[in-house]
Design a protein around this motif. Sequence first.
Motif, short mmCIF file in Angstrom:
data_model
loop_
_atom_site.label_atom_id
_atom_site.label_comp_id
_atom_site.label_asym_id
_atom_site.label_seq_id
_atom_site.Cartn_x
_atom_site.Cartn_y
_atom_site.Cartn_z
N LYS A 180 -2.53 -5.48 -20.56
CA LYS A 180 -2.91 -6.33 -21.69
C LYS A 180 -2.88 -7.81 -21.29
N LEU A 181 -1.84 -8.21 -20.56
CA LEU A 181 -1.70 -9.61 -20.17
C LEU A 181 -2.77 -10.00 -19.14
N ARG A 182 -3.08 -9.09 -18.23
CA ARG A 182 -4.12 -9.39 -17.25
C ARG A 182 -5.49 -9.55 -17.93
N THR A 183 -5.76 -8.67 -18.88
CA THR A 183 -7.02 -8.78 -19.63
C THR A 183 -7.07 -10.09 -20.41
N LEU A 184 -5.95 -10.49 -20.99
CA LEU A 184 -5.91 -11.74 -21.75
C LEU A 184 -6.15 -12.93 -20.85
N MET A 185 -5.52 -12.96 -19.67
CA MET A 185 -5.71 -14.09 -18.77
C MET A 185 -7.17 -14.17 -18.31
N LYS A 186 -7.79 -13.03 -18.10
CA LYS A 186 -9.21 -13.02 -17.72
C LYS A 186 -10.07 -13.56 -18.86
N ARG A 187 -9.76 -13.15 -20.08
CA ARG A 187 -10.49 -13.60 -21.25
C ARG A 187 -10.39 -15.11 -21.44
N LEU A 188 -9.23 -15.67 -21.12
CA LEU A 188 -8.99 -17.10 -21.30
C LEU A 188 -9.40 -17.92 -20.08
N GLY A 189 -9.91 -17.26 -19.06
CA GLY A 189 -10.31 -17.96 -17.84
C GLY A 189 -9.15 -18.45 -17.01
N LEU A 190 -8.01 -17.76 -17.11
CA LEU A 190 -6.80 -18.19 -16.41
C LEU A 190 -6.31 -17.20 -15.36
N LEU A 191 -7.12 -16.18 -15.07
CA LEU A 191 -6.67 -15.16 -14.14
C LEU A 191 -6.35 -15.74 -12.76
N GLU A 192 -7.14 -16.69 -12.31
CA GLU A 192 -6.91 -17.30 -11.00
C GLU A 192 -5.71 -18.25 -11.00
N ARG A 193 -5.21 -18.60 -12.18
CA ARG A 193 -4.08 -19.51 -12.29
C ARG A 193 -2.78 -18.76 -12.53
N ALA A 194 -2.81 -17.43 -12.52
CA ALA A 194 -1.66 -16.62 -12.88
C ALA A 194 -1.06 -15.95 -11.64
N ILE A 195 0.26 -15.99 -11.55
CA ILE A 195 1.00 -15.39 -10.45
C ILE A 195 1.94 -14.32 -10.99
N TYR A 196 1.97 -13.19 -10.33
CA TYR A 196 2.82 -12.07 -10.72
C TYR A 196 4.03 -12.01 -9.80
N VAL A 197 5.22 -11.86 -10.38
CA VAL A 197 6.46 -11.75 -9.60
C VAL A 197 7.26 -10.57 -10.13
N GLU A 198 7.71 -9.71 -9.24
CA GLU A 198 8.59 -8.62 -9.65
C GLU A 198 9.84 -8.59 -8.77
N ARG A 199 10.96 -8.24 -9.40
CA ARG A 199 12.26 -8.09 -8.73
C ARG A 199 12.61 -9.32 -7.87
N ALA A 200 12.50 -10.48 -8.47
CA ALA A 200 12.79 -11.73 -7.76
C ALA A 200 14.21 -11.72 -7.20
N THR A 201 14.36 -12.18 -5.98
CA THR A 201 15.60 -12.33 -5.20
C THR A 201 16.10 -11.03 -4.59
N ALA A 203 15.55 -7.27 -2.41
CA ALA A 203 14.84 -6.87 -1.20
C ALA A 203 13.43 -6.38 -1.53
N GLU A 204 13.24 -5.85 -2.75
CA GLU A 204 11.94 -5.32 -3.16
C GLU A 204 11.05 -6.38 -3.80
N GLU A 205 11.45 -7.63 -3.70
CA GLU A 205 10.68 -8.71 -4.34
C GLU A 205 9.21 -8.67 -3.95
N ARG A 206 8.35 -8.91 -4.93
CA ARG A 206 6.92 -8.94 -4.70
C ARG A 206 6.31 -10.12 -5.44
N VAL A 207 5.50 -10.91 -4.75
CA VAL A 207 4.80 -12.05 -5.34
C VAL A 207 3.34 -11.96 -4.96
N CYS A 208 2.44 -12.03 -5.93
CA CYS A 208 1.02 -11.94 -5.64
C CYS A 208 0.21 -12.52 -6.80
N PRO A 209 -1.06 -12.81 -6.58
CA PRO A 209 -1.91 -13.20 -7.71
C PRO A 209 -1.92 -12.08 -8.76
#
Length: 233
Positions: A180-201, A203-209
């Motif tokens: 839902k959030l990815r679709t919303l960012m695309k609708r608002l023209g902000l998909l390229e400005r959004a960064i996804y982060v999971e499990r910060a700090t 060992a499984e940390e992941r950071v990506c567009p």
Amino acid sequence: MTGTLFGIGLGPGDPGLITRRAATLIRMAPVIAYPAFAGEESFARGIAADLIPQGAREIAIDIPMKAARAPAQAAYDRGATEIANALSAGDDVACLCEGDPFLYGSFMYLHARLANRFRIEVVPGVTSLTACAAAAGVPLAARNGQLTVLPGTLPADELANRMHDADFVAFLKVGKNLPKLRTLMKRLGLLERAIYVERATLAEERVCPLSDAPDVAPYFSMILVNRHRDPWL
């Protein structure tokens, strides 16, 4: 005399981010309380495991993962009762909280039940907001910019309305709301400005567009959006 309840922020997961004050209190506490999702090991306890003194009494508060509020409220009632019994007996209780106790933290529900009867000290922790910003290498706010923090559980149109005046946006409670959030960012023209982060700090940390994020996100995930190309202008 009654004991003191310490609501202790542990940070986002890396034990190295536990503050010195938090570590001291955990090592000294005769009673340790912590939340746990029913049927799973407690993430909060795992962060502080090396600091829990041998022989400490432990109070595990099993929180059911259900949309209905009543089961969780009942769990907090039971946990507050156990903690109150320990405090009334004169024991201090260290309640472990991942992140910060008062930023979407479960400790706030115990605080509401016990603050009018016992002394409580809240020890702040490194927040998931700052941890994810550090992992992504992006500022949360700059100069006169406005930071807006939103739960991803809200309907898409309401999220869009609340973002209207924001310069920087952080979406918490991503999880199953990621599509839902990815679709919303695309609708608002902000998909390229959004960064996804999971499990910060961790060992499984992941950071990506956000465009490269998985279809299903874990509970500990966040989306950061900088609506301006240069935050320092």
